[in-house]
Design a protein around this motif. Structure first.
Motif, mmCIF file in Angstrom:
data_model
loop_
_atom_site.group_PDB
_atom_site.id
_atom_site.type_symbol
_atom_site.label_atom_id
_atom_site.label_comp_id
_atom_site.label_asym_id
_atom_site.label_seq_id
_atom_site.Cartn_x
_atom_site.Cartn_y
_atom_site.Cartn_z
ATOM 1 N N ALA A 14 10.120 -5.565 2.707
ATOM 2 C CA ALA A 14 9.509 -4.252 2.463
ATOM 3 C C ALA A 14 9.162 -4.077 0.988
ATOM 4 O O ALA A 14 8.015 -3.760 0.629
ATOM 5 C CB ALA A 14 10.443 -3.143 2.928
ATOM 6 N N LYS A 15 10.144 -4.280 0.124
ATOM 7 C CA LYS A 15 9.903 -4.115 -1.309
ATOM 8 C C LYS A 15 8.985 -5.210 -1.835
ATOM 9 O O LYS A 15 8.144 -4.964 -2.712
ATOM 10 C CB LYS A 15 11.232 -4.125 -2.066
ATOM 11 C CG LYS A 15 11.137 -3.555 -3.482
ATOM 12 C CD LYS A 15 10.831 -2.076 -3.446
ATOM 13 C CE LYS A 15 10.839 -1.451 -4.834
ATOM 14 N NZ LYS A 15 10.499 -0.007 -4.789
ATOM 15 N N LEU A 16 9.122 -6.417 -1.299
ATOM 16 C CA LEU A 16 8.284 -7.524 -1.745
ATOM 17 C C LEU A 16 6.821 -7.269 -1.413
ATOM 18 O O LEU A 16 5.932 -7.543 -2.233
ATOM 19 C CB LEU A 16 8.759 -8.829 -1.112
ATOM 20 C CG LEU A 16 8.033 -10.111 -1.560
ATOM 21 C CD1 LEU A 16 8.138 -10.311 -3.068
ATOM 22 C CD2 LEU A 16 8.584 -11.327 -0.819
ATOM 23 N N ALA A 17 6.548 -6.741 -0.241
ATOM 24 C CA ALA A 17 5.163 -6.422 0.134
ATOM 25 C C ALA A 17 4.562 -5.424 -0.841
ATOM 26 O O ALA A 17 3.397 -5.540 -1.242
ATOM 27 C CB ALA A 17 5.119 -5.866 1.558
ATOM 28 N N GLU A 18 5.379 -4.451 -1.228
ATOM 29 C CA GLU A 18 4.925 -3.460 -2.208
ATOM 30 C C GLU A 18 4.663 -4.109 -3.561
ATOM 31 O O GLU A 18 3.618 -3.886 -4.181
ATOM 32 C CB GLU A 18 5.987 -2.365 -2.355
ATOM 33 C CG GLU A 18 5.648 -1.290 -3.375
ATOM 34 C CD GLU A 18 6.812 -0.337 -3.590
ATOM 35 O OE1 GLU A 18 6.744 0.793 -3.089
ATOM 36 O OE2 GLU A 18 7.788 -0.738 -4.278
#
Length: 333
Positions: free
Chosen positions: A44-48
């Protein structure tokens, strides 16, 4: 402001909005993550951080919630459109009349372990935890589900042990240090922090698909992007964009080393130990799927695990085909 200036301002704003790209309301999405600093929810954070949401024309807000069950409740209340949490909630919620589906399956192993405090060297198996308190992120959370299953499987019935909601990270560690819990289920980087200080040891390891099969009897699909079935049906273009971003992220994880992946994450996620964070990620990133597709046999394992201890399943039939979809991930180019 006089009339002439108002007219000029109105004309300027009209020109601005005429040339600016339209942002549709459906492209603004709020996702609740069951602890986005946890490595199990890293996509989730990596996609952001990789800019994949923006590449899809999405305005995604990630909200942080330490326990998956609380994130689930926020979605059911309509406060958020989706949750990055464990797939087993989709199965459990169907027994309560709620239709929730995994639209991107992020992992095929829980990425968690049952830790035991080293103050209790006599504990050699889950059966030895009879009469003791075990930490979970929240009551009704996936850590609670899995702990209850492992105890019942070991011959310890519900009621002969306690599960205590203590969150993860610092709160989990403090609960163990203060002997409020004698063991508990948690994830990285909390695992590495307690192992490094020799305050705890691993009793049951669910960090890889292979070890998970040994402990749970099959593949256990865990971290996922799940959403209300009604919302998905009404917002398919937006769901497709989310699937595109998450699958691209999974491909990135599969094709890049732990050091490079970790460098994309906020430095406070390392909790003062980047080397430990990188090692844990290197050892555990095999838990992530490469394409977001639900693994064969996974839903059946989840149903079997939950049915072992949960009264919600007594006398009820679960239609697993309605708990996940591959419609969107299969369309990702």
């Amino acid at each position: 402001m006089n009339v002439r200036r108002k007219l000029l301002l109105s004309a300027s704003l009209a020109t601005l909005f005429a040339v600016a790209p339209a942002v549709h309301a459906g492209d603004k999405v709020t996702l609740m993550v069951g602890g986005y600093e946890k490595q199990i929810y890293l996509p989730a954070k990596l996609a952001e951080r990789l800019g994949y949401f923006k590449e899809e024309g999405l305005e995604v807000e990630l909200l942080n919630e330490g326990a998956g069950v609380d994130a689930e409740n926020e979605m059911l209340a309509g406060a958020v459109q989706g949750v990055v949490g464990f797939y087993d909630h989709c199965v459990d919620l169907q027994t309560k009349g709620k239709q929730v589906i995994s639209v991107v399956q992020l992992s095929h192993a829980p990425g968690e372990v049952e830790l035991i405090s080293n103050k209790y060297p006599q504990v050699k198996s889950m059966a030895d935890m009879r009469g003791k308190s075990m930490g979970v992120t929240g009551l009704g959370s996936s850590t609670n589900f899995l702990t209850q299953y492992l105890m019942v499987k070991a011959g310890v019935p519900l009621g002969e042990f306690t599960t205590l909601p203590v969150g993860a990270g610092t709160t989990f560690i403090a609960a163990m240090q203060q002997d409020k819990i004698q063991g508990g289920m948690t994830t990285e980087p909390t695992i590495s922090r307690l192992l490094k200080t020799n305050e705890a040891r691993v009793l049951v390891d669910l960090r890889t698909p292979e070890k998970t099969k040994q402990a749970l009897g099959g593949t256990y699909p865990a971290a996922s992007l799940y959403m209300s079935a009604d919302w998905v049906e009404k917002n398919k273009p937006t769901v497709q964009k989310l699937a595109n971003a998450f699958v691209k992220t999974l491909r990135y994880i599969n094709t890049h080393g732990a050091e490079e992946i970790a460098s994309k994450m906020p430095s406070d996620f390392y909790v003062g130990d980047k080397a430990g964070y990188v090692k844990a990620l290197a050892d555990g990133k095999g838990m992530f799927t490469v394409d977001g597709v639900m693994p064969a046999g996974g839903p059946e394992t989840v149903l079997s695990v939950l049915s072992t201890f949960s009264k919600n399943f007594k006398g009820k039939t679960v239609d697993l085909s309605k708990t996940y979809t591959t419609e969107f991930v299969k369309k990702v180019k």
